[in-house]
Motif scaffolding. Sequence first.
Motif, mmCIF file in Angstrom:
data_model
loop_
_atom_site.group_PDB
_atom_site.id
_atom_site.type_symbol
_atom_site.label_atom_id
_atom_site.label_comp_id
_atom_site.label_asym_id
_atom_site.label_seq_id
_atom_site.Cartn_x
_atom_site.Cartn_y
_atom_site.Cartn_z
ATOM 1 N N PRO A 103 0.814 -1.218 0.000
ATOM 2 C CA PRO A 103 0.000 0.000 0.000
ATOM 3 C C PRO A 103 0.853 1.276 0.000
ATOM 4 C CG PRO A 103 -0.935 -1.579 1.524
ATOM 5 C CD PRO A 103 0.381 -2.142 1.068
ATOM 6 N N MET A 106 2.075 1.749 -3.546
ATOM 7 C CA MET A 106 0.989 2.237 -4.397
ATOM 8 C C MET A 106 0.717 3.715 -4.155
ATOM 9 S SD MET A 106 -1.632 -1.070 -4.646
ATOM 10 C CE MET A 106 -2.429 -0.667 -3.139
ATOM 11 N N ARG A 107 0.786 4.149 -2.886
ATOM 12 C CA ARG A 107 0.582 5.578 -2.583
ATOM 13 C C ARG A 107 1.709 6.417 -3.169
ATOM 14 N NH1 ARG A 107 -1.389 3.739 2.298
ATOM 15 N NH2 ARG A 107 0.633 3.882 3.287
ATOM 16 N N LYS A 110 1.278 6.536 -6.834
ATOM 17 C CA LYS A 110 -0.056 7.024 -7.205
ATOM 18 C C LYS A 110 -0.719 6.086 -8.215
ATOM 19 C CE LYS A 110 1.090 11.693 -6.043
ATOM 20 N NZ LYS A 110 1.531 12.972 -6.460
ATOM 21 N N ILE A 111 -0.715 4.799 -7.873
ATOM 22 C CA ILE A 111 -1.373 3.798 -8.704
ATOM 23 C C ILE A 111 -2.430 3.100 -7.871
ATOM 24 C CG2 ILE A 111 0.634 3.420 -10.191
ATOM 25 C CD1 ILE A 111 1.112 0.779 -8.608
ATOM 26 N N ASP A 112 -3.389 2.472 -8.541
ATOM 27 C CA ASP A 112 -4.428 1.746 -7.809
ATOM 28 C C ASP A 112 -4.066 0.258 -7.701
ATOM 29 O OD1 ASP A 112 -4.924 0.721 -10.331
ATOM 30 O OD2 ASP A 112 -6.836 1.743 -10.581
ATOM 31 N N ARG A 113 -4.853 -0.457 -6.942
ATOM 32 C CA ARG A 113 -4.588 -1.865 -6.677
ATOM 33 C C ARG A 113 -4.640 -2.698 -7.964
ATOM 34 N NH1 ARG A 113 -4.097 -4.021 -2.163
ATOM 35 N NH2 ARG A 113 -4.302 -6.220 -1.741
ATOM 36 N N ARG A 114 -5.534 -2.332 -8.860
ATOM 37 C CA ARG A 114 -5.669 -3.071 -10.113
ATOM 38 C C ARG A 114 -4.370 -2.996 -10.925
ATOM 39 N NH1 ARG A 114 -10.287 -2.015 -14.680
ATOM 40 N NH2 ARG A 114 -9.681 -3.729 -16.014
ATOM 41 N N THR A 115 -3.777 -1.823 -10.995
ATOM 42 C CA THR A 115 -2.517 -1.658 -11.715
ATOM 43 C C THR A 115 -1.436 -2.501 -11.066
ATOM 44 O OG1 THR A 115 -3.119 0.568 -12.385
ATOM 45 C CG2 THR A 115 -0.777 0.016 -12.470
ATOM 46 N N TRP A 116 -1.367 -2.486 -9.733
ATOM 47 C CA TRP A 116 -0.358 -3.285 -9.022
ATOM 48 C C TRP A 116 -0.546 -4.771 -9.328
ATOM 49 C CZ3 TRP A 116 4.114 -2.564 -6.742
ATOM 50 C CH2 TRP A 116 4.654 -3.608 -5.999
ATOM 51 N N GLN A 117 -1.801 -5.241 -9.284
ATOM 52 C CA GLN A 117 -2.073 -6.653 -9.568
ATOM 53 C C GLN A 117 -1.657 -7.008 -10.995
ATOM 54 O OE1 GLN A 117 -2.924 -8.984 -7.490
ATOM 55 N NE2 GLN A 117 -3.258 -7.648 -5.748
#
Length: 155
Positions: A103, A106-107, A110-117
């Motif tokens: 997390p 990601m912060r 500045k990306i969302d969880r979907r991008t990380w996955q």
Amino acid sequence: MAASTRPDQTAPTRGPRAASETARRGARTKGPTLDDIAEQAGVSKVSVASALAGRPGVSEQTRARIQAIAQEIGWQAGPARSRRNSRRDATTSQGDDEWVTVPEIMRMLKIDRRTWQHWMTRGEVPKNMFKLPNGSYRVHRNDYQAWLDGLRVDV
């Protein structure tokens, strides 16, 4: 139809909640509380907790006012909070080589969880990530920085 209660009856008189409610109401902590600060500052208890913990969601002006009130009335973090923080610091810090959570990454990016996955399925995440028993991932800050440096494009 719900059972009515007497006006002077504020907590259940039987069952597991009764004992905890009585203990909570009867055993006030020593010194000022977050509720005291919230009342004086004219904000919610959640805002006070966020401001004192340094979390986002509170304006700098409000944060400064809350911190001033806390200092003025002598508020101090309770022992449970101190234990939590020291335990967290002991497990997430190794000298200069701190752990970074997903997390936090990601912060920072500045990306969302979907991008990380998506990146994870393609193997485009930092190497040497550790999966903890609770399912969360950690990576050493140096490994994270090395990964970022590898992505850097000179224009």
